[in-house]
Design a protein around this motif. Structure first.
Motif, PDB file in Angstrom:
ATOM      1  N   ILE A  93     -15.907 -27.867 -51.582  1.00  0.00           N
ATOM      2  CA  ILE A  93     -16.898 -27.724 -50.505  1.00  0.00           C
ATOM      3  C   ILE A  93     -17.544 -26.346 -50.553  1.00  0.00           C
ATOM      4  O   ILE A  93     -18.758 -26.213 -50.401  1.00  0.00           O
ATOM      5  CB  ILE A  93     -16.251 -27.998 -49.128  1.00  0.00           C
ATOM      6  N   LYS A  94     -16.746 -25.316 -50.787  1.00  0.00           N
ATOM      7  CA  LYS A  94     -17.296 -23.961 -50.863  1.00  0.00           C
ATOM      8  C   LYS A  94     -18.246 -23.830 -52.051  1.00  0.00           C
ATOM      9  O   LYS A  94     -19.365 -23.327 -51.904  1.00  0.00           O
ATOM     10  CB  LYS A  94     -16.169 -22.934 -50.976  1.00  0.00           C
ATOM     11  N   ALA A  95     -17.835 -24.289 -53.232  1.00  0.00           N
ATOM     12  CA  ALA A  95     -18.670 -24.168 -54.429  1.00  0.00           C
ATOM     13  C   ALA A  95     -19.946 -25.005 -54.301  1.00  0.00           C
ATOM     14  O   ALA A  95     -21.040 -24.535 -54.620  1.00  0.00           O
ATOM     15  CB  ALA A  95     -17.878 -24.593 -55.666  1.00  0.00           C
ATOM     16  N   ALA A  96     -19.816 -26.238 -53.810  1.00  0.00           N
ATOM     17  CA  ALA A  96     -20.985 -27.102 -53.653  1.00  0.00           C
ATOM     18  C   ALA A  96     -21.925 -26.556 -52.581  1.00  0.00           C
ATOM     19  O   ALA A  96     -23.148 -26.625 -52.717  1.00  0.00           O
ATOM     20  CB  ALA A  96     -20.550 -28.524 -53.307  1.00  0.00           C
ATOM     21  N   GLY A  97     -21.365 -25.992 -51.520  1.00  0.00           N
ATOM     22  CA  GLY A  97     -22.177 -25.407 -50.454  1.00  0.00           C
ATOM     23  C   GLY A  97     -22.972 -24.202 -50.933  1.00  0.00           C
ATOM     24  O   GLY A  97     -24.148 -24.046 -50.596  1.00  0.00           O
ATOM     25  N   ILE A  98     -22.335 -23.353 -51.717  1.00  0.00           N
ATOM     26  CA  ILE A  98     -23.028 -22.188 -52.266  1.00  0.00           C
ATOM     27  C   ILE A  98     -24.164 -22.638 -53.175  1.00  0.00           C
ATOM     28  O   ILE A  98     -25.280 -22.123 -53.104  1.00  0.00           O
ATOM     29  CB  ILE A  98     -22.042 -21.270 -53.013  1.00  0.00           C
ATOM     30  N   ARG A  99     -23.873 -23.629 -54.031  1.00  0.00           N
ATOM     31  CA  ARG A  99     -24.900 -24.134 -54.940  1.00  0.00           C
ATOM     32  C   ARG A  99     -26.062 -24.744 -54.149  1.00  0.00           C
ATOM     33  O   ARG A  99     -27.228 -24.514 -54.456  1.00  0.00           O
ATOM     34  CB  ARG A  99     -24.304 -25.164 -55.878  1.00  0.00           C
TER      35      ARG A  99
END
Length: 67
Positions: free
Chosen positions: A8-14
């Motif tokens: 969720i963190k990585a996808a949100g940043i992207r």
């Protein structure tokens, strides 16, 4: 549960980066800031961020473990 938090963190940043990049691109098409169609800018950027999240379901290269 930890893997979901990382995803969720990585996808949100992207998705956030995609949102900002799309806004810059759409705004750049206007000659003056007063001519910017803000509804079109936000609609385009939101759609791009949503597409980024959906694409991330297929996998995020930054989370892949080198074997």
């Amino acid at each position: 549960m930890k893997n979901w938090k990382i995803w969720i963190k990585a996808a949100g940043i992207r998705a956030l980066k995609t949102f900002a990049q799309t806004m810059v691109g759409v705004i750049g098409g206007s000659a003056l800031i007063s001519e910017v169609n803000w509804i079109a800018v936000l609609s385009s950027a939101t759609l791009a961020a949503l597409m980024s999240l959906l694409t991330s379901i297929g996998g995020l290269p930054e989370l892949e473990v080198n074997s």
